[in-house]
Design a protein around this motif. Sequence first.
Motif, PDB file in Angstrom:
ATOM      1  N   THR A  87       0.842  -1.199   0.000  1.00  0.00           N
ATOM      2  CA  THR A  87       0.000   0.000   0.000  1.00  0.00           C
ATOM      3  C   THR A  87       0.875   1.245   0.000  1.00  0.00           C
ATOM      4  N   GLY A  88       0.256   2.394  -0.297  1.00  0.00           N
ATOM      5  CA  GLY A  88       0.950   3.685  -0.245  1.00  0.00           C
ATOM      6  C   GLY A  88       2.132   3.745  -1.185  1.00  0.00           C
ATOM      7  N   TYR A  89       3.247   4.283  -0.664  1.00  0.00           N
ATOM      8  CA  TYR A  89       4.446   4.409  -1.494  1.00  0.00           C
ATOM      9  C   TYR A  89       5.037   3.049  -1.859  1.00  0.00           C
ATOM     10  N   HIS A  90       4.799   2.031  -1.034  1.00  0.00           N
ATOM     11  CA  HIS A  90       5.264   0.689  -1.387  1.00  0.00           C
ATOM     12  C   HIS A  90       4.539   0.202  -2.647  1.00  0.00           C
ATOM     13  N   ALA A  91       3.240   0.484  -2.739  1.00  0.00           N
ATOM     14  CA  ALA A  91       2.487   0.111  -3.939  1.00  0.00           C
ATOM     15  C   ALA A  91       2.945   0.937  -5.144  1.00  0.00           C
ATOM     16  N   LEU A  92       3.165   2.225  -4.916  1.00  0.00           N
ATOM     17  CA  LEU A  92       3.634   3.080  -6.014  1.00  0.00           C
ATOM     18  C   LEU A  92       4.962   2.574  -6.558  1.00  0.00           C
ATOM     19  N   ASN A  93       5.884   2.229  -5.672  1.00  0.00           N
ATOM     20  CA  ASN A  93       7.189   1.737  -6.116  1.00  0.00           C
ATOM     21  C   ASN A  93       7.058   0.431  -6.892  1.00  0.00           C
ATOM     22  N   LYS A  94       6.125  -0.433  -6.489  1.00  0.00           N
ATOM     23  CA  LYS A  94       5.879  -1.663  -7.233  1.00  0.00           C
ATOM     24  C   LYS A  94       5.349  -1.344  -8.629  1.00  0.00           C
ATOM     25  N   ARG A  95       4.410  -0.423  -8.718  1.00  0.00           N
ATOM     26  CA  ARG A  95       3.835  -0.083 -10.026  1.00  0.00           C
ATOM     27  C   ARG A  95       4.895   0.496 -10.960  1.00  0.00           C
ATOM     28  N   ILE A  96       5.773   1.315 -10.406  1.00  0.00           N
ATOM     29  CA  ILE A  96       6.848   1.877 -11.226  1.00  0.00           C
ATOM     30  C   ILE A  96       7.776   0.760 -11.706  1.00  0.00           C
ATOM     31  N   ALA A  97       8.118  -0.166 -10.796  1.00  0.00           N
ATOM     32  CA  ALA A  97       9.025  -1.263 -11.151  1.00  0.00           C
ATOM     33  C   ALA A  97       8.385  -2.223 -12.152  1.00  0.00           C
ATOM     34  N   TYR A  98       7.063  -2.428 -12.049  1.00  0.00           N
ATOM     35  CA  TYR A  98       6.373  -3.403 -12.891  1.00  0.00           C
ATOM     36  C   TYR A  98       5.821  -2.796 -14.178  1.00  0.00           C
ATOM     37  N   LEU A  99       6.026  -1.517 -14.392  1.00  0.00           N
ATOM     38  CA  LEU A  99       5.384  -0.806 -15.497  1.00  0.00           C
ATOM     39  C   LEU A  99       5.613  -1.497 -16.834  1.00  0.00           C
ATOM     40  N   LYS A 100       6.833  -1.962 -17.080  1.00  0.00           N
ATOM     41  CA  LYS A 100       7.173  -2.547 -18.377  1.00  0.00           C
ATOM     42  C   LYS A 100       7.425  -4.047 -18.285  1.00  0.00           C
ATOM     43  N   LEU A 101       6.960  -4.682 -17.187  1.00  0.00           N
ATOM     44  CA  LEU A 101       7.160  -6.112 -17.007  1.00  0.00           C
ATOM     45  C   LEU A 101       5.830  -6.857 -17.102  1.00  0.00           C
ATOM     46  N   ASN A 102       5.859  -8.060 -17.690  1.00  0.00           N
ATOM     47  CA  ASN A 102       4.676  -8.911 -17.640  1.00  0.00           C
ATOM     48  C   ASN A 102       4.783  -9.857 -16.454  1.00  0.00           C
ATOM     49  N   ASN A 103       3.736 -10.650 -16.216  1.00  0.00           N
ATOM     50  CA  ASN A 103       3.710 -11.507 -15.026  1.00  0.00           C
ATOM     51  C   ASN A 103       4.836 -12.534 -15.021  1.00  0.00           C
ATOM     52  N   ASP A 104       5.171 -13.084 -16.176  1.00  0.00           N
ATOM     53  CA  ASP A 104       6.246 -14.078 -16.234  1.00  0.00           C
ATOM     54  C   ASP A 104       7.579 -13.449 -15.839  1.00  0.00           C
ATOM     55  N   GLU A 105       7.823 -12.231 -16.275  1.00  0.00           N
ATOM     56  CA  GLU A 105       9.079 -11.559 -15.940  1.00  0.00           C
ATOM     57  C   GLU A 105       9.157 -11.237 -14.447  1.00  0.00           C
ATOM     58  N   ILE A 106       8.020 -10.848 -13.858  1.00  0.00           N
ATOM     59  CA  ILE A 106       7.994 -10.577 -12.412  1.00  0.00           C
ATOM     60  C   ILE A 106       8.273 -11.864 -11.635  1.00  0.00           C
ATOM     61  N   ALA A 107       7.647 -12.965 -12.073  1.00  0.00           N
ATOM     62  CA  ALA A 107       7.860 -14.251 -11.413  1.00  0.00           C
ATOM     63  C   ALA A 107       9.315 -14.698 -11.549  1.00  0.00           C
ATOM     64  N   ASP A 108       9.903 -14.479 -12.720  1.00  0.00           N
ATOM     65  CA  ASP A 108      11.310 -14.847 -12.922  1.00  0.00           C
ATOM     66  C   ASP A 108      12.220 -14.055 -11.992  1.00  0.00           C
ATOM     67  N   ASP A 109      11.945 -12.756 -11.842  1.00  0.00           N
ATOM     68  CA  ASP A 109      12.753 -11.925 -10.940  1.00  0.00           C
ATOM     69  C   ASP A 109      12.650 -12.431  -9.501  1.00  0.00           C
ATOM     70  N   PHE A 110      11.468 -12.867  -9.097  1.00  0.00           N
ATOM     71  CA  PHE A 110      11.278 -13.400  -7.739  1.00  0.00           C
ATOM     72  C   PHE A 110      12.056 -14.700  -7.572  1.00  0.00           C
ATOM     73  N   GLU A 111      11.994 -15.578  -8.567  1.00  0.00           N
ATOM     74  CA  GLU A 111      12.734 -16.846  -8.513  1.00  0.00           C
ATOM     75  C   GLU A 111      14.230 -16.613  -8.360  1.00  0.00           C
ATOM     76  N   ASN A 112      14.746 -15.600  -9.051  1.00  0.00           N
ATOM     77  CA  ASN A 112      16.190 -15.358  -9.066  1.00  0.00           C
ATOM     78  C   ASN A 112      16.742 -14.921  -7.712  1.00  0.00           C
ATOM     79  N   ILE A 113      15.865 -14.490  -6.820  1.00  0.00           N
ATOM     80  CA  ILE A 113      16.315 -14.063  -5.488  1.00  0.00           C
ATOM     81  C   ILE A 113      16.699 -15.272  -4.640  1.00  0.00           C
ATOM     82  N   PHE A 114      16.048 -16.421  -4.908  1.00  0.00           N
ATOM     83  CA  PHE A 114      16.217 -17.597  -4.054  1.00  0.00           C
ATOM     84  C   PHE A 114      16.775 -18.764  -4.867  1.00  0.00           C
TER      85      PHE A 114
END
Length: 655
Positions: free
Chosen positions: A472-499
């Motif tokens: 929520t709030g600025y945390h949600a805004l930062n997510k929207r900015i980060a996800y602006l040009k990403l599709n769901n598969d790319e977001i999931a791939d970025d999450f996988e790469n952390i672990f």
Amino acid sequence: MKKTLTLIFLLITIYSYSQETTYKFGEITANDLSFKASQIDATANAVVLYESGDSKFTVDDRNINVNTTYYFKIKIFNKEGFKHGTFSIPIYANKNNSEKVVKIKGITHNSNTKNQTHLSLNNVFTEQENTNWKSVKFTMPNLKENCIIEVSYTVVTPFKFNLTGWDFQSDIPKLSSQYKALIPGNYFYNRSLTGYLKLSLNNSTVKKHCFHVPGVMGDANCEEIVYGMKNIPAFIEEDYMTSKENFISKIKFELAESVWFDGTKKKYTTTWDAVDKEFKSDKNIGIQFKKIKYFEDLIPEEIKNIPNDLDKAKAVYTFIQDHFTWNEKYGIFKNARVKQAFEAKIGNVTEINISLINALKTVGLNTELVLSSTRNHGVPTKLYPIISDFNYVLAKVNINNTYYLLDASQKLNPFGLLPFKCLNSYGRAMDFKNDSYWVNIIPTKNNKTNLYASLVLNEDGSIHGKLRRVSTGYHALNKRIAYLKLNNDEIADDFENIFSNLTVENYTLENKNDINKPIIEVFDFVVEFDDPRKIYFNPFFGGSFQENPFKQEDRLYPVDFGFIKKYNLHFNIELPENYKIESFPKSEKYNITENGASFEINSKLIEDYKYTLQSNLTIAKDKFLNNEYNSLKKLFEHTIIAQKTPLVIKKVETN
């Protein structure tokens, strides 16, 4: 409690009896040659042994200029310090006048005073930066480790409004820094010393009959001022700060009044009352406020008929926000044409937000303009109007004893959520009917990331889990900015790469484009381990922060997060009979600065088959003073260590 030191002087300053220092160009001492970084800062790549500035008023063909001669003696310890051998001198020009740089000279000393390499003027060049600014640039020759460079040049400027001033502090330490000026009594300057460091030298004397303009009757006495500091630490920029210009130790001058020999006076500093009147008739500000009638036919009737004022304001905000595309320009004090911008559907910040103000007034809402400054531009002074302190325009709408600050130029910002760059203390509100006034910029408090993790350990040692993340709030805004040009598969791939060993089987994202709702993400995942006999799993999923952003031993300037924030975790895991939990993060609570920030873990093992953990990190203030720095630093150290503590699960051996 330490506070930023701000002193305002009139023409005569406080006297002190410290001795000023002088150095002769080309002379290197044994102390210069033997000086080591460890004597002031073992981490330094270079050090200023001595530097000075000397400003004098001169007359050239009845034109009055300010000549400032700069001198630098810098010792460079290693290759990382070679960048301090490159100089870029900014010079300003307009249609009528231009600054210039003269008498440039430089020497690089290696090993001893006889091993000298002189700067060739053939290696000095001028580069056009933009319409009004150029840079004179050069790099000192024959730079080697432990060399000493000397540089001297004079800047001649016809622009007397802002006397050069002096930065005592920079990104490398200094042994001695001194500024000297001889100011004719015709010119009265406001002076401000900012920063946390104290002057070691502060002299003021009067010189009789020192300034005369040929062909003009009379002369003037001068004030000779000398300011100095010694053993100046480097200014280290760190995360969570506004512009370093707010905190770096320096002295600034602003011309308040000039008095000519015939007694004619001209005032340069003004009052807010005068500024209000000037802006009211300004073609880029006040005149654009008269476009209210233009918007009467543009606002849809369904918006005008909304009975609740807050809902109506939100609808107008969305209407203007959707209509415009920001052209990436601020446009403050120039090139603001509301009608043309609206018709083109593209505009600068000023055009978009004045359109918003006019539209809100059209539907009967009390709305004002707010002059503000972005975080990287510096905080405006409240002592007297300096219009150049401002570089941004916001809208302020007043509803039921509450005000909302708005910026419709940003597509992803919901109503009342300013861009992070605008979270900079305060601004100046004006409506051109009443007196302007200062208004605090208060960010929203609802900035949270909530993680809900539900996991099941299978008999084969693999884990199936579901992670739900709500921002929520600025945390949600930062997510929207980060996800602006990403599709769901790319977001999931970025999450996988952390672990390691984690695979996302399914990912859903809700409210990506609905800026008025939280961003909700759900990850369905599986984790497989190389050795399932003993499993190490991080229940914090990497933690809120990967490393401590605070690394200095001490920090003289405040920590400014911009907004308060919370990170909450709700974790549970169920185990089969062939596994048991061997160790887990312990319950604890860590508070600092009267609940200004806290970290808490509630950890519980339920019999042998279930474990739950709840944790939260709360930054309950957006600003922490410098005397709170070490406590805040320790909190982050403690949090990061705790969030790296694994859950250890061991397979039960059966006979």
